[in-house]
Motif scaffolding. Sequence first.
Motif, PDB file in Angstrom:
ATOM      1  N   SER A   1      63.476  21.237 -51.745  1.00 23.66           N
ATOM      2  CA  SER A   1      63.778  21.764 -53.078  1.00 23.66           C
ATOM      3  C   SER A   1      65.288  21.874 -53.268  1.00 23.66           C
ATOM      4  O   SER A   1      65.993  22.404 -52.405  1.00 23.66           O
ATOM      5  CB  SER A   1      63.142  23.147 -53.261  1.00 23.66           C
ATOM      6  OG  SER A   1      63.627  23.753 -54.454  1.00 23.66           O
TER       7      SER A   1
ATOM      8  N   ASP B   1      55.153  16.507 -51.955  1.00 18.83           N
ATOM      9  CA  ASP B   1      55.354  15.820 -53.229  1.00 18.83           C
ATOM     10  C   ASP B   1      54.181  16.064 -54.175  1.00 18.83           C
ATOM     11  O   ASP B   1      54.352  16.142 -55.391  1.00 18.83           O
ATOM     12  CB  ASP B   1      55.501  14.311 -53.000  1.00 18.83           C
ATOM     13  CG  ASP B   1      56.787  13.946 -52.273  1.00 18.83           C
ATOM     14  OD1 ASP B   1      57.698  14.798 -52.204  1.00 18.83           O
ATOM     15  OD2 ASP B   1      56.868  12.812 -51.768  1.00 18.83           O
TER      16      ASP B   1
ATOM     17  N   GLU C   1      58.659  23.993 -58.109  1.00 18.67           N
ATOM     18  CA  GLU C   1      59.789  23.298 -57.491  1.00 18.67           C
ATOM     19  C   GLU C   1      60.856  24.278 -57.020  1.00 18.67           C
ATOM     20  O   GLU C   1      61.532  24.046 -56.019  1.00 18.67           O
ATOM     21  CB  GLU C   1      60.395  22.297 -58.482  1.00 18.67           C
ATOM     22  CG  GLU C   1      61.545  21.478 -57.935  1.00 18.67           C
ATOM     23  CD  GLU C   1      61.144  20.556 -56.778  1.00 18.67           C
ATOM     24  OE1 GLU C   1      61.995  20.295 -55.914  1.00 18.67           O
ATOM     25  OE2 GLU C   1      59.989  20.101 -56.757  1.00 18.67           O
TER      26      GLU C   1
END
Length: 233
Positions: free
Chosen positions: A40, A74, A102
């Motif tokens: 991240s 992902d 995220e």
Amino acid sequence: MKLLLNLLILLLLTNCTVAQIPAGYKRIFNGKNLKGWHISRTTHQGTTPSVQVKDGAIVLTQQPFGQGGVLLSDKKYKNFELYLEAKIDSFTNGGIFIRSSESGIAYQIELDDAANSTGNLLGERMPVSKPMRATDRAKVWRPNDWNSFRIRMVGEVPHITLWINGVQMWDVTQPKNDFTAGATTGMIGLQSHWTTLFSPAEVSWNILDSWAPGAVHRFRNIAVKELPADLKE
């Protein structure tokens, strides 16, 4: 002949000490590289953690010292069971994030032996309506060794269950979806917590003293079993 027999016995003993991924689960870490994962770049924990693959395991630590980060899958998941094995050094603070954004907003399974909070359910960057404590963890925990975690998460209002080394620690249905925007999907995350100081004499949890220099978290045999999207319990 005797040497060959001894080698076979050693191989069998070694294989018996390595936990196996349960049937029906799909590996999301290939044991060789970080394909399918990313760091991240928006989390407050830090954006440059050291993440390496060694001996079939993800090795996660601070880089530079004091700055942590979050490694994210992902792919996003809704209803799932996550299985992984973790080996965590003393004087470290991290976590397993589920349905993470995220930026690392997530429900979190804590990893912190010094604080005796490993296995507790907390929130990262959000309050959790019903936190949980893994009060029976000491009965099954193997210090300084590999331990298995199985986490089940289903429902738009999350129903979450944790098993450590095959033993159920807790089972909880939250009164509501705690995500501000009501998110129902998210990534799997592995966190190394940011810190600024370290004191070897510190034995209680302190956000400034929660990661020893050079200490690491290791993760292997990471796999997910996706469950039907409309599953509620």
